[in-house]
Design a protein around this motif. Structure first.
Motif, PDB file in Angstrom:
ATOM      1  N   LYS A   1      32.613  39.136  39.509  1.00  0.00           N
ATOM      2  CA  LYS A   1      33.305  40.437  39.530  1.00  0.00           C
ATOM      3  C   LYS A   1      32.505  41.465  38.736  1.00  0.00           C
ATOM      4  O   LYS A   1      32.359  42.615  39.152  1.00  0.00           O
ATOM      5  CB  LYS A   1      34.710  40.299  38.952  1.00  0.00           C
ATOM      6  CG  LYS A   1      35.638  39.471  39.800  1.00  0.00           C
ATOM      7  CD  LYS A   1      36.956  39.268  39.098  1.00  0.00           C
ATOM      8  CE  LYS A   1      37.800  38.262  39.849  1.00  0.00           C
ATOM      9  NZ  LYS A   1      39.003  37.877  39.117  1.00  0.00           N
TER      10      LYS A   1
ATOM     11  N   TYR B   1      41.558  42.959  43.342  1.00  0.00           N
ATOM     12  CA  TYR B   1      42.287  41.976  42.530  1.00  0.00           C
ATOM     13  C   TYR B   1      43.782  42.013  42.846  1.00  0.00           C
ATOM     14  O   TYR B   1      44.460  40.992  42.881  1.00  0.00           O
ATOM     15  CB  TYR B   1      42.050  42.251  41.046  1.00  0.00           C
ATOM     16  CG  TYR B   1      42.602  41.166  40.154  1.00  0.00           C
ATOM     17  CD1 TYR B   1      41.868  40.024  39.899  1.00  0.00           C
ATOM     18  CD2 TYR B   1      43.865  41.295  39.588  1.00  0.00           C
ATOM     19  CE1 TYR B   1      42.381  39.012  39.095  1.00  0.00           C
ATOM     20  CE2 TYR B   1      44.386  40.297  38.783  1.00  0.00           C
ATOM     21  CZ  TYR B   1      43.643  39.159  38.539  1.00  0.00           C
ATOM     22  OH  TYR B   1      44.152  38.160  37.746  1.00  0.00           O
ATOM     23  N   ALA B   2      44.301  43.217  43.096  1.00  0.00           N
ATOM     24  CA  ALA B   2      45.734  43.357  43.358  1.00  0.00           C
ATOM     25  C   ALA B   2      46.134  42.859  44.741  1.00  0.00           C
ATOM     26  O   ALA B   2      47.230  42.311  44.911  1.00  0.00           O
ATOM     27  CB  ALA B   2      46.151  44.814  43.197  1.00  0.00           C
TER      28      ALA B   2
ATOM     29  N   TYR C   1      39.767  37.277  45.960  1.00  0.00           N
ATOM     30  CA  TYR C   1      39.073  37.976  44.882  1.00  0.00           C
ATOM     31  C   TYR C   1      39.603  37.535  43.515  1.00  0.00           C
ATOM     32  O   TYR C   1      38.859  37.480  42.549  1.00  0.00           O
ATOM     33  CB  TYR C   1      39.212  39.495  45.048  1.00  0.00           C
ATOM     34  CG  TYR C   1      38.305  40.291  44.132  1.00  0.00           C
ATOM     35  CD1 TYR C   1      36.949  40.398  44.405  1.00  0.00           C
ATOM     36  CD2 TYR C   1      38.810  40.905  42.994  1.00  0.00           C
ATOM     37  CE1 TYR C   1      36.115  41.121  43.569  1.00  0.00           C
ATOM     38  CE2 TYR C   1      37.977  41.632  42.151  1.00  0.00           C
ATOM     39  CZ  TYR C   1      36.627  41.730  42.447  1.00  0.00           C
ATOM     40  OH  TYR C   1      35.799  42.435  41.611  1.00  0.00           O
ATOM     41  N   ARG C   2      40.894  37.221  43.452  1.00  0.00           N
ATOM     42  CA  ARG C   2      41.454  36.713  42.191  1.00  0.00           C
ATOM     43  C   ARG C   2      40.818  35.390  41.792  1.00  0.00           C
ATOM     44  O   ARG C   2      40.642  35.112  40.613  1.00  0.00           O
ATOM     45  CB  ARG C   2      42.964  36.530  42.329  1.00  0.00           C
ATOM     46  CG  ARG C   2      43.722  37.807  42.229  1.00  0.00           C
ATOM     47  CD  ARG C   2      45.232  37.554  42.218  1.00  0.00           C
ATOM     48  NE  ARG C   2      45.845  38.604  42.985  1.00  0.00           N
ATOM     49  CZ  ARG C   2      46.541  38.437  44.106  1.00  0.00           C
ATOM     50  NH1 ARG C   2      46.764  37.231  44.573  1.00  0.00           N
ATOM     51  NH2 ARG C   2      47.029  39.462  44.746  1.00  0.00           N
TER      52      ARG C   2
ATOM     53  N   SER D   1      37.436  47.136  42.330  1.00  0.00           N
ATOM     54  CA  SER D   1      37.693  45.785  41.843  1.00  0.00           C
ATOM     55  C   SER D   1      39.175  45.593  41.535  1.00  0.00           C
ATOM     56  O   SER D   1      39.746  44.528  41.828  1.00  0.00           O
ATOM     57  CB  SER D   1      36.846  45.517  40.598  1.00  0.00           C
ATOM     58  OG  SER D   1      37.054  44.217  40.134  1.00  0.00           O
ATOM     59  N   GLY D   2      39.801  46.603  40.942  1.00  0.00           N
ATOM     60  CA  GLY D   2      41.240  46.526  40.667  1.00  0.00           C
ATOM     61  C   GLY D   2      42.059  46.416  41.936  1.00  0.00           C
ATOM     62  O   GLY D   2      43.021  45.643  42.013  1.00  0.00           O
ATOM     63  N   LEU D   3      41.680  47.199  42.943  1.00  0.00           N
ATOM     64  CA  LEU D   3      42.389  47.108  44.226  1.00  0.00           C
ATOM     65  C   LEU D   3      42.204  45.736  44.863  1.00  0.00           C
ATOM     66  O   LEU D   3      43.168  45.153  45.385  1.00  0.00           O
ATOM     67  CB  LEU D   3      41.893  48.193  45.183  1.00  0.00           C
ATOM     68  CG  LEU D   3      42.370  49.613  44.918  1.00  0.00           C
ATOM     69  CD1 LEU D   3      41.747  50.581  45.928  1.00  0.00           C
ATOM     70  CD2 LEU D   3      43.880  49.701  44.987  1.00  0.00           C
TER      71      LEU D   3
ATOM     72  N   LEU E   1      35.061  49.784  39.323  1.00  0.00           N
ATOM     73  CA  LEU E   1      36.220  49.222  38.621  1.00  0.00           C
ATOM     74  C   LEU E   1      37.508  49.458  39.416  1.00  0.00           C
ATOM     75  O   LEU E   1      38.371  48.583  39.502  1.00  0.00           O
ATOM     76  CB  LEU E   1      36.337  49.827  37.226  1.00  0.00           C
ATOM     77  CG  LEU E   1      35.343  49.312  36.199  1.00  0.00           C
ATOM     78  CD1 LEU E   1      35.422  50.141  34.920  1.00  0.00           C
ATOM     79  CD2 LEU E   1      35.610  47.846  35.898  1.00  0.00           C
ATOM     80  N   PHE E   2      37.625  50.638  39.989  1.00  0.00           N
ATOM     81  CA  PHE E   2      38.808  50.947  40.802  1.00  0.00           C
ATOM     82  C   PHE E   2      38.864  50.030  42.019  1.00  0.00           C
ATOM     83  O   PHE E   2      39.920  49.461  42.340  1.00  0.00           O
ATOM     84  CB  PHE E   2      38.782  52.417  41.231  1.00  0.00           C
ATOM     85  CG  PHE E   2      39.961  52.819  42.056  1.00  0.00           C
ATOM     86  CD1 PHE E   2      41.207  52.991  41.472  1.00  0.00           C
ATOM     87  CD2 PHE E   2      39.833  53.029  43.417  1.00  0.00           C
ATOM     88  CE1 PHE E   2      42.306  53.353  42.226  1.00  0.00           C
ATOM     89  CE2 PHE E   2      40.915  53.398  44.188  1.00  0.00           C
ATOM     90  CZ  PHE E   2      42.162  53.564  43.594  1.00  0.00           C
TER      91      PHE E   2
ATOM     92  N   VAL F   1      30.757  45.112  40.090  1.00  0.00           N
ATOM     93  CA  VAL F   1      30.908  46.415  39.431  1.00  0.00           C
ATOM     94  C   VAL F   1      29.546  46.927  38.978  1.00  0.00           C
ATOM     95  O   VAL F   1      29.237  48.116  39.098  1.00  0.00           O
ATOM     96  CB  VAL F   1      31.902  46.319  38.247  1.00  0.00           C
ATOM     97  CG1 VAL F   1      31.934  47.621  37.460  1.00  0.00           C
ATOM     98  CG2 VAL F   1      33.293  45.982  38.762  1.00  0.00           C
TER      99      VAL F   1
ATOM    100  N   THR G   1      34.753  35.599  36.982  1.00  0.00           N
ATOM    101  CA  THR G   1      34.638  36.884  36.289  1.00  0.00           C
ATOM    102  C   THR G   1      33.193  37.390  36.301  1.00  0.00           C
ATOM    103  O   THR G   1      32.958  38.590  36.424  1.00  0.00           O
ATOM    104  CB  THR G   1      35.124  36.741  34.841  1.00  0.00           C
ATOM    105  OG1 THR G   1      36.441  36.197  34.853  1.00  0.00           O
ATOM    106  CG2 THR G   1      35.141  38.083  34.130  1.00  0.00           C
TER     107      THR G   1
END
Length: 113
Positions: free
Chosen positions: A53, A39-40, A45-46, A35-37, A32-33, A57, A50
């Motif tokens: 994604k 995404y940011a 990746y954006r 994936s968050g990075l 998740l971390f 994970v 879903t």
């Protein structure tokens, strides 16, 4: 350790499943971390669906769970082997030194009268 009885087999399986749950939770957090990075900071990746994604994970979680489950199982076997060796050593010690050691202890104790 050789798992012989059904009870021992179930205990080993439960311990391995505990390891799987711990590893899956740990590595799902890592996934998740990551994936968050992604995404940011990554525009590609954006745009990723879903479902994909979630799959990424989930791969982290399953891989981490499998690895931790294996580590728990190896530790369970090692602990069982160490216990068996300790029991055998104790039996041999009792066979070799048991009677003489008990006789010495009894001779050293002063009897109170």
């Amino acid at each position: 350790m050789r798992v012989v009885t059904n009870t021992e087999q179930e205990n080993a399986g439960r311990y391995a499943m505990k390891g799987f749950a711990v590893g899956a939770a740990q590595w799902a957090g890592v996934g998740l971390f990551a994936s968050g990075l992604l995404y940011a900071f990554m525009p590609w990746y954006r745009r990723t669906q879903t479902v994909n994604k979630f799959y990424i994970v989930m791969c982290f979680a399953l891989g981490g769970g499998a690895h931790k489950s294996d580590r728990y199982m190896v530790n369970y076997e090692r602990r069982g082997r160490a216990q068996i060796l300790d029991e055998e050593t104790r039996k041999r010690y009792e066979l070799i030194y048991g009677d003489a050691f008990e006789a010495e202890k009894a001779a050293e104790k002063p009897t109170s009268q």
